[in-house]
Scaffold this active site. Structure first.
Site, short mmCIF file in Angstrom:
data_model
loop_
_atom_site.label_atom_id
_atom_site.label_comp_id
_atom_site.label_asym_id
_atom_site.label_seq_id
_atom_site.Cartn_x
_atom_site.Cartn_y
_atom_site.Cartn_z
N GLY A 38 0.72 -1.29 0.20
CA GLY A 38 -0.02 0.09 0.03
C GLY A 38 0.72 1.48 0.03
O GLY A 38 0.40 2.12 -0.54
N ASP A 97 -5.00 1.35 10.80
CA ASP A 97 -6.79 1.03 11.14
C ASP A 97 -6.71 0.36 12.55
O ASP A 97 -6.78 1.00 13.78
CB ASP A 97 -6.98 0.00 10.16
N PHE A 146 -14.15 2.10 4.29
CA PHE A 146 -13.15 1.52 3.46
C PHE A 146 -12.63 2.48 2.34
O PHE A 146 -13.50 2.75 1.56
CB PHE A 146 -13.74 0.32 3.19
N ASP A 153 -6.01 -0.74 -2.10
CA ASP A 153 -6.59 -1.63 -2.79
C ASP A 153 -7.96 -2.42 -2.39
O ASP A 153 -8.00 -2.16 -0.88
CB ASP A 153 -5.68 -2.75 -3.07
N ARG A 159 -5.22 0.34 -6.78
CA ARG A 159 -4.14 0.85 -6.31
C ARG A 159 -3.56 2.42 -7.15
O ARG A 159 -2.91 3.32 -6.54
CB ARG A 159 -2.89 0.11 -6.06
C1 PRP Z 1 -3.24 -2.57 4.86
C2 PRP Z 1 -2.45 -1.27 4.94
C3 PRP Z 1 -1.62 -1.55 6.15
C4 PRP Z 1 -2.53 -2.15 7.18
C5 PRP Z 1 -3.47 -1.23 8.02
O1 PRP Z 1 -2.40 -3.49 4.24
O2 PRP Z 1 -1.66 -1.18 3.90
O3 PRP Z 1 -0.52 -2.07 6.03
O4 PRP Z 1 -3.60 -2.74 6.28
O5 PRP Z 1 -4.35 -1.94 8.90
P1 PRP Z 1 -4.19 -2.55 10.48
O6 PRP Z 1 -3.86 -0.97 11.01
O7 PRP Z 1 -5.73 -2.77 10.85
O8 PRP Z 1 -3.08 -3.49 10.72
P2 PRP Z 1 -2.92 -4.77 3.70
O9 PRP Z 1 -2.65 -6.03 4.61
O10 PRP Z 1 -4.30 -4.73 2.94
O11 PRP Z 1 -1.64 -5.02 2.55
P3 PRP Z 1 -1.41 -4.33 1.41
O12 PRP Z 1 -0.75 -3.03 1.80
O13 PRP Z 1 -0.51 -4.99 0.61
O14 PRP Z 1 -2.61 -3.86 0.66
#
Ligand code: PRP
Length: 170
Positions: A38, A97, A146, A153, A159
């Protein structure tokens, strides 16, 4: 999908963050560790607004597995390639999050004894926190919606969108 944060607002805020970081790290060369996937768009815009030298590295973790809800288990996919002992490190994330991802990454990196460790996130969804994580630099606080675009994504898509949108099922 509805635009939540417009291109101009992203640009303006990222410039402000870069200015603040440049002032805080004047005379230093911080290592920016972007959390894939991300954070890659945010990182690339952020570092191009810096007024100081920097080093970049990447770590990959995931916990959403194509869903809109965190699985709660952080899966480690790729480590950084540098030794960060004694370095000033800034973790770069697109969104915090539940905080589980950053909590995990912070613990992993602290064990490697950096001189300092700070967190820079573009989006902070404060209300969803399950663990205590206070980012040092925050682009925008957002409600519990969301979001996709600008690196974020849903099912690996969107993205590439240049703005941040509220995702609606179609
Ligand atoms: C998303 C984002 C953060 C995480 C935040 O990653 O990029 O790394 O979630 O959420 P949290 O605070 O609840 O842990 P994701 O797991 O979707 O992977 P990506 O970055 O590859 O999309």
């Amino acid at each position: 999908m509805k635009v939540l944060i417009k291109k101009e607002d992203l640009k303006r805020r990222i410039k402000e963050l870069a200015k603040q970081i440049s002032e805080d790290y004047r005379g230093k060369t911080p290592v920016f560790i972007a959390i894939l996937k991300g954070a890659f768009v945010f990182l690339s815009d952020l570092i191009r607004e810096l007024e100081i030298d920097c080093i970049v590295d990447f770590m990959a973790v995931t916990s959403y597995n194509g869903s809109t809800e965190s699985s709660g288990a952080v899966e480690f996919l790729k480590d950084i390639t540098m030794d960060i002992q004694g370095k000033d490190v800034i973790i770069v994330e697109d969104i915090v999050d539940t905080g589980l991802t950053l909590d995990y990454i912070k613990k992993v990196l602290e064990l490697r004894k950096p001189a300092s460790l700070k967190i820079c996130v573009l989006l902070d969804k404060k209300k969803k926190r399950k663990v205590k994580i206070e980012p040092d630099y925050v682009g925008f606080e957002i409600d519990d919606v969301f979001v996709v675009g600008y690196g974020l994504d849903f099912g690996e898509k969107y993205r590439n969108l240049p703005e941040i949108y509220c995702y609606e099922e179609r």
